[in-house]
Write a protein that holds these residues in place. Structure first.
Motif, PDB file in Angstrom:
ATOM      1  N   ASN A 111       0.911  -1.171   0.231  1.00 29.86           N
ATOM      2  CA  ASN A 111      -0.004   0.136  -0.083  1.00 29.86           C
ATOM      3  C   ASN A 111       0.804   1.091   0.032  1.00 29.86           C
ATOM      4  O   ASN A 111       0.286   2.331   0.045  1.00 29.86           O
ATOM      5  N   HIS A 115      -1.274   3.365  -6.137  1.00 27.49           N
ATOM      6  CA  HIS A 115      -2.166   2.474  -6.720  1.00 27.49           C
ATOM      7  C   HIS A 115      -3.567   2.996  -6.812  1.00 27.49           C
ATOM      8  O   HIS A 115      -3.732   4.029  -6.215  1.00 27.49           O
ATOM      9  N   ASP A 117      -7.406   1.256  -6.088  1.00 28.83           N
ATOM     10  CA  ASP A 117      -7.850   0.205  -5.312  1.00 28.83           C
ATOM     11  C   ASP A 117      -8.287  -0.872  -6.153  1.00 28.83           C
ATOM     12  O   ASP A 117      -9.222  -0.570  -7.157  1.00 28.83           O
ATOM     13  N   LEU A 130     -12.180   5.515   3.833  1.00 30.56           N
ATOM     14  CA  LEU A 130     -11.068   5.069   4.767  1.00 30.56           C
ATOM     15  C   LEU A 130     -11.221   5.850   6.179  1.00 30.56           C
ATOM     16  O   LEU A 130     -11.181   7.169   6.025  1.00 30.56           O
ATOM     17  N   THR A 142      -1.523   9.641   3.927  1.00 31.61           N
ATOM     18  CA  THR A 142      -1.905   9.201   2.735  1.00 31.61           C
ATOM     19  C   THR A 142      -1.862  10.285   1.580  1.00 31.61           C
ATOM     20  O   THR A 142      -2.353  11.308   1.582  1.00 31.61           O
ATOM     21  N   TRP A 249      -3.486  12.652   8.768  1.00 34.23           N
ATOM     22  CA  TRP A 249      -4.518  11.913   9.453  1.00 34.23           C
ATOM     23  C   TRP A 249      -4.842  12.626  10.831  1.00 34.23           C
ATOM     24  O   TRP A 249      -3.645  12.815  11.638  1.00 34.23           O
ATOM     25  N   TRP A 257     -12.453   8.414  -1.637  1.00 34.34           N
ATOM     26  CA  TRP A 257     -11.969   8.781  -2.921  1.00 34.34           C
ATOM     27  C   TRP A 257     -12.483   7.924  -4.097  1.00 34.34           C
ATOM     28  O   TRP A 257     -13.189   6.794  -3.827  1.00 34.34           O
ATOM     29  N   HIS A 264      -3.427   6.579  -5.235  1.00 38.03           N
ATOM     30  CA  HIS A 264      -3.056   6.906  -3.635  1.00 38.03           C
ATOM     31  C   HIS A 264      -2.001   5.885  -3.026  1.00 38.03           C
ATOM     32  O   HIS A 264      -1.725   5.045  -3.753  1.00 38.03           O
ATOM     33  N   VAL A 266       0.018   5.229   0.898  1.00 38.22           N
ATOM     34  CA  VAL A 266       0.400   5.540   2.253  1.00 38.22           C
ATOM     35  C   VAL A 266       2.098   5.671   2.481  1.00 38.22           C
ATOM     36  O   VAL A 266       2.629   4.900   1.816  1.00 38.22           O
ATOM     37  N   ARG A 275      -1.440   1.543  14.017  1.00 34.48           N
ATOM     38  CA  ARG A 275      -2.265   2.138  12.879  1.00 34.48           C
ATOM     39  C   ARG A 275      -3.355   1.603  12.566  1.00 34.48           C
ATOM     40  O   ARG A 275      -3.453   0.514  11.964  1.00 34.48           O
ATOM     41  N   MET A 277      -6.638   1.679  10.618  1.00 32.81           N
ATOM     42  CA  MET A 277      -7.506   2.268   9.568  1.00 32.81           C
ATOM     43  C   MET A 277      -8.627   1.154   8.941  1.00 32.81           C
ATOM     44  O   MET A 277      -7.916  -0.078   8.579  1.00 32.81           O
ATOM     45  N   ARG A 279     -11.327   0.397   5.924  1.00 31.25           N
ATOM     46  CA  ARG A 279     -11.891   0.795   4.659  1.00 31.25           C
ATOM     47  C   ARG A 279     -13.078   0.063   4.202  1.00 31.25           C
ATOM     48  O   ARG A 279     -13.425  -1.066   4.185  1.00 31.25           O
TER      49      ARG A 279
HETATM   50  C1  OGA Z   1      -6.345   1.717   1.055  1.00 32.08           C
HETATM   51  C2  OGA Z   1      -4.915   2.159   1.312  1.00 32.08           C
HETATM   52  C3  OGA Z   1      -3.830   3.802   2.547  1.00 32.08           C
HETATM   53  C4  OGA Z   1      -3.608   3.976   4.020  1.00 32.08           C
HETATM   54  O1  OGA Z   1      -7.150   1.591   2.100  1.00 32.08           O
HETATM   55  O2  OGA Z   1      -6.723   1.255  -0.135  1.00 32.08           O
HETATM   56  O3  OGA Z   1      -4.151   2.216   0.330  1.00 32.08           O
HETATM   57  O4  OGA Z   1      -3.336   4.983   4.308  1.00 32.08           O
HETATM   58  N1  OGA Z   1      -4.616   2.645   2.364  1.00 32.08           N
HETATM   59  O5  OGA Z   1      -3.735   2.883   4.762  1.00 32.08           O
END
Ligand code: OGA
Ligand code: MN
Length: 297
Positions: A111, A115, A117, A130, A142, A249, A257, A264, A266, A275, A277, A279
């Motif tokens: 990630n 890329h 998604d 996210l 990100t 963040w 997005w 995007h 990270v 961390r 996160m 999605r």
């Molecule tokens: C995603 C990704 C980036 C992040 O959730 O698709 O690429 O900041 N995450 O974790």
């Protein structure tokens, strides 16, 4: 209170205020958000302290949930979340950061490459949403790139050269570029390449975008090195600061997005600290090229 939007970058990204995403949206509000997504491609909502269910319910205003199968190497019994969200954290089932040599962790490092998604799926994702549940103390921004603006800035000769090119995308290409190459037979089958156009047209406003992703590893009709060099050059072009927004963040930010018109990544962060996160992913509705739909159900 009505929704208001402030543009955060010269080309794209809107910061939305006046919306509590925990409340059901009216049809009018859902249309308003979708129109804003078409225009800004990335929307930032601050202060959204949401549960997994609330996050998914908000996402479902914009389409159907994407089937997560085939998107990672985490075994079902190792899933940390029992909700329909994709786990994009660095955490294991015990709630602690995964060991640095853990296979799922090494895979997830992909990630950090630019890329879009699910470009490795025959029908790639529409939206990703996210939510920041635990912010890492160091790094972990990100970054987003506006692939419409990047396309517009190409010269006419390049536009003509790439107009009809088709690429092969696979998770094995993105992970392979970081040296992650060991897959089971089942994973190899699951990660078989799919085809995507290199230039795609947005269904709402018809603007063209460069459809790049680190999952792209081959251009049909070119040798592998020639194709990869072209993809590298285009990626270098598209990710110049001119086209990039950096999101730092804050706890409970929700960032949404459009994968059809952005990329995007990270940035590296402190892997000894959590961390968290999560999605929600909304499926796309059509392939970018006509092809056999994979029997990936
Ligand atoms: C995603 C990704 C980036 C992040 O959730 O698709 O690429 O900041 N995450 O974790
Ligand atoms: Mn992603």
């Amino acid at each position: 209170m009505a929704i208001s939007i402030r543009q955060l970058h010269k080309h794209f990204v809107g910061e939305v205020s006046g919306l509590d995403v925990r409340q059901p949206l009216t049809a009018e509000q859902a249309r308003e958000i979708e129109a804003a997504m078409d225009k800004y491609a990335v929307l930032v909502f601050h202060g959204q302290d949401i549960t997994d269910e609330q996050q998914m319910a908000f996402a479902l205003n914009f389409g159907e949930r994407e089937n997560p199968r085939g998107g990672n190497v985490t075994r079902k019994e190792d899933y940390r979340l029992d909700s329909p969200l994709n786990d994009v954290s660095n955490l294991g089932k015990d709630g602690k950061p995964l060991p640095r040599d853990h296979r799922a962790h090494l895979f997830n490092l992909g990630n950090c490459l630019w890329h879009s998604d699910s470009s490795f799926r025959a029908i790639p994702a529409k939206y990703s949403l996210l939510s920041a549940r635990v912010v890492n103390p160091k790094g972990g921004n990100t970054e987003f790139a506006d692939m419409r603006a990047a396309y517009d800035a190409l010269d006419d000769e390049t536009k003509a050269e790439i107009e009809d090119l088709i690429c092969e995308h696979s998770l094995m290409y993105s992970r392979g570029s970081l040296g992650f190459t060991d897959y089971s037979e089942e994973e190899k089958e699951m990660f078989k390449p799919v085809l995507q156009r290199l230039v795609r047209t947005h269904p709402a406003h018809r603007r063209k975008s460069l459809y790049l992703s680190s999952h792209a590893g081959k251009v049909v009709g070119m040798s592998v090195p020639e194709g990869r060099l072209l993809l590298r050059d285009l990626t270098e072009h598209a990710t110049q600061p001119e086209f990039v927004y950096v999101h730092k963040w804050t706890l409970h930010d929700l960032v949404m997005w459009d994968n059809r018109q952005t990329m995007h990544r990270v940035r590296r962060y402190d892997q000894s600290q959590p961390r968290d996160m999560r999605r929600a992913t909304i499926a796309g509705t059509e392939p970018t090229v006509k092809q056999q739909l994979q029997a990936a159900e």
